[in-house]
Every structure is written in C-alpha cells, then in structure tokens.
Design a protein around this motif. Structure first.
Motif, PDB file in Angstrom:
ATOM      1  N   LEU A 142       1.053  -1.562   0.029  1.00 41.43           N
ATOM      2  CA  LEU A 142       0.041   0.294   0.083  1.00 41.43           C
ATOM      3  C   LEU A 142       0.782   1.569   0.026  1.00 41.43           C
ATOM      4  N   VAL A 143       0.980   1.776  -1.230  1.00 34.80           N
ATOM      5  CA  VAL A 143       1.737   3.736  -1.437  1.00 34.80           C
ATOM      6  C   VAL A 143       1.060   4.879  -1.117  1.00 34.80           C
ATOM      7  N   GLN A 144       0.779   5.056  -0.001  1.00 33.91           N
ATOM      8  CA  GLN A 144       0.799   7.334  -0.122  1.00 33.91           C
ATOM      9  C   GLN A 144       0.717   7.900  -1.677  1.00 33.91           C
ATOM     10  N   ALA A 145      -0.368   7.978  -1.854  1.00 29.68           N
ATOM     11  CA  ALA A 145      -0.353   8.769  -3.092  1.00 29.68           C
ATOM     12  C   ALA A 145      -0.118   9.938  -2.628  1.00 29.68           C
ATOM     13  N   PRO A 146       0.737  10.847  -3.651  1.00 27.97           N
ATOM     14  CA  PRO A 146       0.903  12.266  -3.225  1.00 27.97           C
ATOM     15  C   PRO A 146      -0.098  12.986  -3.856  1.00 27.97           C
ATOM     16  N   SER A 147      -0.554  14.052  -3.382  1.00 27.69           N
ATOM     17  CA  SER A 147      -1.309  14.712  -4.150  1.00 27.69           C
ATOM     18  C   SER A 147      -1.953  15.109  -5.632  1.00 27.69           C
ATOM     19  N   ALA A 148      -0.689  14.978  -6.666  1.00 26.01           N
ATOM     20  CA  ALA A 148      -1.498  14.933  -7.878  1.00 26.01           C
ATOM     21  C   ALA A 148      -1.675  14.201  -8.386  1.00 26.01           C
ATOM     22  N   VAL A 149      -1.345  12.691  -7.245  1.00 23.59           N
ATOM     23  CA  VAL A 149      -1.637  11.371  -7.852  1.00 23.59           C
ATOM     24  C   VAL A 149      -2.825  11.574  -7.451  1.00 23.59           C
ATOM     25  N   ILE A 150      -3.500  12.037  -6.675  1.00 22.25           N
ATOM     26  CA  ILE A 150      -4.392  11.662  -5.986  1.00 22.25           C
ATOM     27  C   ILE A 150      -5.888  12.809  -7.110  1.00 22.25           C
TER      28      ILE A 150
END
Length: 155
Positions: A142-150
């Motif tokens: 599980l990888v925390q998505a950065p805001s641009a990916v979100i």
C-alpha cells in the motif's frame, strides 16, 4: 463492517524478482524499451533493484526489478518471481488503521519510506491466528499517493 475510510486509486508498481537482475533488465529495458529511472539497494531488505517507469506523470507505473543481495537470506525478493503489487492509496494511515480493525495481517516494519520515497506498508500474503485476513497469497504494498496522483486518479 464500518465504511472504508480510504480508496485504492490505481496500480503504483509491480515488483519482479530474479537471481539475475541483469537478465531482467535485459528483457524489460533492453528488449521492451522500458525506461530505467533509478536504483535502490537495501541490505536490510536483501534487495538490489532497478526502478523502471511506464507512462508519465500521475499515470506512471513503476516496474521494480529485484535481485537478492544474498539469495540464501530473507526476504527472498526473487521468490516468487512476481514479488508484489503496489497500490496507490489516498489515505495510508486511515487504511492501515481500518484494515487492522478488520483483522488484516501486515508484514513487520509498519508504515515507512519505500524505495521511491513514498510512505508504504505491506499486507502479508498469509493470515495467522491473531490477524486472519491477508493478501490471500499475494504480497500487496500500500503506497501513500501524493496529491497530484490523488487529484489525477480520483476524478
């Protein structure tokens, strides 16, 4: 079951292991033309890896080619050959808390920085008596998505 407080946004990476990273790189970069964008070596994780990228921007997917530093030590990043699948998560801390409440087993190490600099954690491929839920035979990162990916993948 309570409402899930997070979303899986997409595939962040696939990780492929083998005893000879040179052969993997020859296939993925040499023959298939996938761009190499980095390296990662961690003795504590028994891994020497090449980081490749398909696509660009928020829609890029990593392909990590992993060779064990010592094939006789764990973790055995080369077995199975499809080592793990990484998923973009919009709220990693909420995901871990909620999944823990649901009985999910995680690998040791908790949330930590991964090879690409994002916060990560792993669902264990097998459950146990204490935590019976698992990746059902698959190691899942599980990888925390950065805001641009979100932003790109939520719409």
């Amino acid at each position: 079951m309570t409402e899930r407080p997070f979303n899986v946004l997409g595939i962040q990476q696939i990780a492929i292991g083998g005893l000879d990273k040179g052969a993997l790189t020859g296939l993925w970069t040499g023959l298939l033309g996938v761009e190499k964008v980095g390296d990662y070596v961690a003795e504590s994780e028994n891994v020497d890896e090449d980081i490749l990228r398909l696509g660009s921007g928020s829609h890029a997917v990593e392909i990590d080619l992993m060779q064990p530093i010592d094939p006789d030590k764990s973790p055995k990043v080369h077995s199975p050959a499809l080592n793990h699948v990484g998923l973009w998560i919009d709220d990693l801390a909420a995901a871990v808390a909620w999944l823990t409440e649901q009985g999910m087993r995680f690998t040791p190490g908790g949330i930590r920085k991964g090879a690409s600099g994002y916060d990560v954690c792993f669902l264990h491929p097998k459950g146990n008596d204490e935590s019976p839920r698992s990746g059902e035979g698959v190691l899942i990162e599980l990888v925390q998505a950065p805001s641009a990916v979100i932003d790109a993948l939520s719409s």
